[in-house]
Scaffold this motif. Structure first.
Motif, PDB file in Angstrom:
ATOM      1  N   UNK A 334      66.502  45.458  68.905  1.00 17.00           N
ATOM      2  CA  UNK A 334      66.802  45.827  67.526  1.00 17.00           C
ATOM      3  C   UNK A 334      65.771  46.724  66.877  1.00 17.00           C
ATOM      4  N   UNK A 335      64.835  47.253  67.662  1.00 15.44           N
ATOM      5  CA  UNK A 335      63.805  48.140  67.110  1.00 15.44           C
ATOM      6  C   UNK A 335      63.846  49.494  67.819  1.00 15.44           C
ATOM      7  N   UNK A 336      63.065  50.429  67.292  1.00 16.25           N
ATOM      8  CA  UNK A 336      62.958  51.769  67.874  1.00 16.25           C
ATOM      9  C   UNK A 336      61.533  52.009  68.330  1.00 16.25           C
ATOM     10  N   UNK A 337      61.398  52.369  69.598  1.00 20.47           N
ATOM     11  CA  UNK A 337      60.091  52.725  70.140  1.00 20.47           C
ATOM     12  C   UNK A 337      60.088  54.212  70.457  1.00 20.47           C
ATOM     13  N   UNK A 338      59.066  54.925  69.984  1.00 19.29           N
ATOM     14  CA  UNK A 338      58.989  56.370  70.178  1.00 19.29           C
ATOM     15  C   UNK A 338      57.970  56.721  71.246  1.00 19.29           C
ATOM     16  N   UNK A 339      58.333  57.698  72.067  1.00 19.33           N
ATOM     17  CA  UNK A 339      57.394  58.324  72.990  1.00 19.33           C
ATOM     18  C   UNK A 339      57.125  59.729  72.458  1.00 19.33           C
ATOM     19  N   UNK A 340      55.864  60.021  72.136  1.00 20.78           N
ATOM     20  CA  UNK A 340      55.542  61.315  71.548  1.00 20.78           C
ATOM     21  C   UNK A 340      54.460  62.008  72.359  1.00 20.78           C
ATOM     22  N   UNK A 512      57.714  58.976  62.208  1.00 22.51           N
ATOM     23  CA  UNK A 512      57.309  58.065  61.135  1.00 22.51           C
ATOM     24  C   UNK A 512      58.506  57.602  60.324  1.00 22.51           C
ATOM     25  N   UNK A 513      59.486  58.452  60.148  1.00 20.67           N
ATOM     26  CA  UNK A 513      60.690  58.070  59.416  1.00 20.67           C
ATOM     27  C   UNK A 513      61.558  57.101  60.213  1.00 20.67           C
ATOM     28  N   UNK A 514      61.588  57.246  61.523  1.00 17.53           N
ATOM     29  CA  UNK A 514      62.619  56.617  62.351  1.00 17.53           C
ATOM     30  C   UNK A 514      62.151  55.396  63.132  1.00 17.53           C
ATOM     31  N   UNK A 515      60.930  55.441  63.674  1.00 18.86           N
ATOM     32  CA  UNK A 515      60.509  54.451  64.665  1.00 18.86           C
ATOM     33  C   UNK A 515      59.746  53.287  64.037  1.00 18.86           C
ATOM     34  N   UNK A 516      59.704  52.192  64.820  1.00 18.23           N
ATOM     35  CA  UNK A 516      58.899  51.032  64.437  1.00 18.23           C
ATOM     36  C   UNK A 516      57.581  50.998  65.203  1.00 18.23           C
ATOM     37  N   UNK A 517      57.628  51.338  66.488  1.00 19.58           N
ATOM     38  CA  UNK A 517      56.429  51.391  67.318  1.00 19.58           C
ATOM     39  C   UNK A 517      56.391  52.725  68.055  1.00 19.58           C
ATOM     40  N   UNK A 518      55.206  53.093  68.557  1.00 18.40           N
ATOM     41  CA  UNK A 518      55.059  54.418  69.161  1.00 18.40           C
ATOM     42  C   UNK A 518      54.027  54.379  70.276  1.00 18.40           C
ATOM     43  N   UNK A 519      54.278  55.166  71.328  1.00 17.31           N
ATOM     44  CA  UNK A 519      53.295  55.423  72.379  1.00 17.31           C
ATOM     45  C   UNK A 519      53.008  56.920  72.372  1.00 17.31           C
ATOM     46  N   UNK A 520      51.736  57.276  72.296  1.00 14.56           N
ATOM     47  CA  UNK A 520      51.324  58.677  72.306  1.00 14.56           C
ATOM     48  C   UNK A 520      50.918  59.032  73.734  1.00 14.56           C
ATOM     49  N   UNK A 528      47.241  56.068  73.211  1.00 12.45           N
ATOM     50  CA  UNK A 528      47.216  54.951  72.270  1.00 12.45           C
ATOM     51  C   UNK A 528      48.635  54.604  71.866  1.00 12.45           C
ATOM     52  N   UNK A 529      48.822  53.349  71.463  1.00 14.04           N
ATOM     53  CA  UNK A 529      50.150  52.913  71.057  1.00 14.04           C
ATOM     54  C   UNK A 529      50.029  51.730  70.111  1.00 14.04           C
ATOM     55  N   UNK A 530      51.109  51.472  69.387  1.00  7.73           N
ATOM     56  CA  UNK A 530      51.131  50.369  68.428  1.00  7.73           C
ATOM     57  C   UNK A 530      52.206  50.616  67.390  1.00  7.73           C
ATOM     58  N   UNK A 531      52.105  49.926  66.272  1.00  6.80           N
ATOM     59  CA  UNK A 531      53.052  50.156  65.185  1.00  6.80           C
ATOM     60  C   UNK A 531      52.823  51.542  64.582  1.00  6.80           C
ATOM     61  N   UNK A 532      53.917  52.146  64.162  1.00  7.47           N
ATOM     62  CA  UNK A 532      53.851  53.521  63.687  1.00  7.47           C
ATOM     63  C   UNK A 532      52.841  53.670  62.556  1.00  7.47           C
ATOM     64  N   UNK A 533      52.886  52.780  61.581  1.00  5.09           N
ATOM     65  CA  UNK A 533      51.989  52.916  60.428  1.00  5.09           C
ATOM     66  C   UNK A 533      50.530  52.827  60.863  1.00  5.09           C
ATOM     67  N   UNK A 534      50.245  51.925  61.795  1.00  8.84           N
ATOM     68  CA  UNK A 534      48.865  51.777  62.258  1.00  8.84           C
ATOM     69  C   UNK A 534      48.370  53.044  62.946  1.00  8.84           C
ATOM     70  N   UNK A 535      49.214  53.625  63.786  1.00  6.02           N
ATOM     71  CA  UNK A 535      48.807  54.830  64.521  1.00  6.02           C
ATOM     72  C   UNK A 535      48.661  56.015  63.571  1.00  6.02           C
ATOM     73  N   UNK A 540      43.077  56.578  66.708  1.00  4.06           N
ATOM     74  CA  UNK A 540      41.785  56.394  67.369  1.00  4.06           C
ATOM     75  C   UNK A 540      41.408  57.568  68.262  1.00  4.06           C
ATOM     76  N   UNK A 541      42.383  58.395  68.629  1.00  4.02           N
ATOM     77  CA  UNK A 541      42.134  59.451  69.599  1.00  4.02           C
ATOM     78  C   UNK A 541      42.239  60.838  68.944  1.00  4.02           C
ATOM     79  N   UNK A 542      41.344  61.768  69.308  1.00  2.79           N
ATOM     80  CA  UNK A 542      41.427  63.138  68.770  1.00  2.79           C
ATOM     81  C   UNK A 542      42.775  63.791  69.049  1.00  2.79           C
TER      82      UNK A 542
END
Length: 576
Positions: A334-340, A512-520, A528-535, A540-542
């Motif tokens: 029920x959530x959205x995970x983004x790969x960016x 940021x509009x669409x996802x709940x969590x993200x992996x960069x 790095x990865x985690x909740x969208x707002x936290x990232x 943490x990474x340049x």
């Protein structure tokens, strides 16, 4: 100074009175421009002016007439197109000139950067061979000097190895490199006016920023006037001195960029402003709330998707290339995970492994506790019924010879689901879910807009009632207004049907509009990865910071304040 061009200098008379100096004549002046195809008028009574060394953006969604206006200025309207009105360049009406007198101006005095570099360059000729044709416009008879001009220009636009680029074929260069080549070829003859038609629409957000920075730098260094065509109000606000907002071939409003951007007067300009993801990050917060509640509910719940330590390598020209390197992530139901990440970061290979189209060298993937790795294509059929893909480009993912009803029904036919009447009902239900009416059932893809095509692609994925949908850059080929409609459809469906999404994108503002969590992802690894707002709020990474800083925000000028976390990261690296 360029910033004073809009001001009238005040001169003192001998008697002490002050008068304004004559206003400099604009380089390009368009008055009452209308463009028709047969009886159908697609551009109506458009007017604007562009001063020397200044920049102006034509903005609007697809079909608004912005590219048609640019092609009218360039006298490149397709067959059947007819322009009326006045288009003055250096005081001379271009529309009234015979073609033999206008042709020498095109390329020399008026340069053009097209939207798609892949289609603009001949795939069977080297970059150098095509560049020498552009160099001929500089009226240099010596071939050795012409080649030197080409190599010098390639270096000027930031291509690191000009000779390698010169010797390459288009398919051997990245999209960003190809776009730099086109810009280089356009500015090589040192034109007075450069027309750039959506020059970054197909590029990663970081490459987009570099290309736009390049255009801005060349404009100022070479004193070139820039006519920028874009659908993104934030890009226009950052890069143009003035704006013309178009809808249906009619000017909705026009004026100084800061005024139009900060306080749009027309309803359409206000909508464009609202549709820019970077300017409205919390637009869909109510639709996303159910997903955040699921994340908060129970951290021990078995993930819907579990990717654990997958690695995939390919052999290219005898060399081993690791496309995905020890990648792990989970996605709650029920959530959205983004790969960016940028092109080449491993996003596409990761989703191919997730879909079972390729097998990882090591690691495993599970969906709803069912292991996907190591299984045959036949055994994966049962999984694919509950795992669907929406492709990046609706223009190529839909069979152009099929009608909408056939396209949406095909998955039901392949899996032999239901009776004929039941399939018909499910097709209509799927179309209704994405906001399309039954009147479109008999249409073919070419009779649909880009947004309608992508909705059909989503309906096709939904018709099997899957649990998981992989969205591979589903809005990158769409205008921001159409993109906003598609995002609302996707989130509404997720909220009502409990769907789980894996969303692949290079656009962090949209994420940021669409996802709940993200992996960069960078070079095949997750940095790095985690909740969208936290990232987004505390990267943490340049590399993540560089992605965030590339998001257009509408702030005028190239230099912007760095992300608040950048200085902390730099200081930590110095200490380490």
């Amino acid at each position: 100074m360029a910033s004073q061009d809009r001001l009238n200098a005040v001169l003192a008379r001998p008697d002490g009175a002050a008068v304004s100096s004559p206003r400099p004549a604009p380089l390009l002046q368009v008055d009452g421009l209308s463009v028709s195809y047969g009886p159908h008028e697609v551009v109506s009574n458009v007017g604007f002016e562009l001063g020397r060394g200044r920049s102006l953006a034509l903005i609007g969604e697809s079909g608004s007439g912005k590219s048609t206006i640019a092609r009218a200025v360039l006298r490149l309207l397709p067959g059947g197109g007819r322009a009326a009105g006045r288009v003055e360049f250096e005081g001379q009406d271009m529309l009234g000139l015979p073609e033999r007198r206008f042709r020498p101006l095109r390329g020399r005095a008026i340069g053009f950067v097209p939207q798609d570099p892949a289609n603009a360059l001949n795939p069977v000729r080297t970059i150098g061979a095509q560049a020498m044709e552009a160099a001929a416009l500089a009226d240099e008879p010596n071939k050795i000097v012409r080649k030197a001009l080409v190599l010098e220009t390639f270096a000027e636009v930031g291509l690191d190895n000009p000779q390698r680029v010169y010797d390459s074929y288009p398919h051997q260069l990245s999209g960003g490199m190809l776009q730099r080549v086109l810009i280089g070829l356009a500015v090589l003859p040192r034109p007075l006016l450069l027309v750039a038609d959506e020059p970054t629409s197909a590029l990663d957000v970081t490459i987009q920023k570099r290309i736009l920075d390049l255009l801005s730098r060349l404009q100022h260094e070479l004193d070139i006037s820039l006519l920028l065509i874009t659908h993104d109000l934030a890009i226009a606000a950052e890069r143009a001195d003035s704006l013309v907002v178009l809808k249906g071939g009619v000017v909705q409003e026009a004026g100084d960029t800061a005024a139009v951007f900060s306080a749009p007067a027309s309803a359409y300009a206000k909508k464009l402003h609202a549709d820019v993801p970077a300017l409205n990050p919390d637009r869909y917060h109510k639709l996303r709330d159910p997903g955040f509640r699921l994340l908060d509910a129970d951290a021990t719940t078995t993930p819907k998707i579990e990717v654990s330590g997958i690695t995939k390598s390919f052999t290219v020209d005898g060399k081993v290339l690791t496309a995905v390197d020890d990648v792990s992530f989970t996605v709650q139901a029920g959530t959205t995970h983004a790969l960016v990440g940028e092109s080449g970061s491993g996003k596409t290979t990761t989703i191919r492994l997730l879909l079972g189209l390729d097998q990882p060298d090591i690691g495993h993937i599970s969906i709803a506790g069912e292991k996907l790795t190591g299984r045959s294509q036949q055994s994966l059929r049962t999984v694919w019924r509950h795992l669907q893909l929406v492709y990046q480009n609706p223009f190529t993912s839909l069979d152009p010879t099929w009608k909408v009803e056939q396209l949406v029904r095909e998955p039901l036919d392949r899996f032999d689901i239901g009776t004929r009447d039941e399939r018909t009902a499910r097709v209509r239900e799927a179309l209704d879910n994405v906001g399309l009416g039954e009147h479109l059932l008999s249409r073919k893809p070419q009779a649909l807009s880009g947004g309608q095509r992508q909705r059909v692609a989503i309906a096709r994925a939904l018709v099997l009632k899957p649990d998981v949908i992989v969205l591979d850059e589903p809005t990158s080929a769409l205008d921001v207004s159409v993109q906003a409609d598609i995002v609302e459809v996707l989130l509404s469906l997720q909220a009502s049907l409990g769907l789980t999404y894996v969303f692949v994108s290079h656009d962090l503002a949209l994420v940021r509009q669409l996802a709940h969590t993200v992996s960069v992802m960078q070079r095949g690894r997750i940095v790095e990865q985690g909740r969208v707002k936290d990232i987004f709020d505390n990267p943490r990474q340049p590399y993540t910071v560089s992605l965030l800083e590339s998001i257009p925000t509408g702030v005028a000028g190239i230099a912007r304040a760095p992300h608040p976390q950048l200085r902390r990261i730099i200081n930590q690296e110095k200490i380490a």
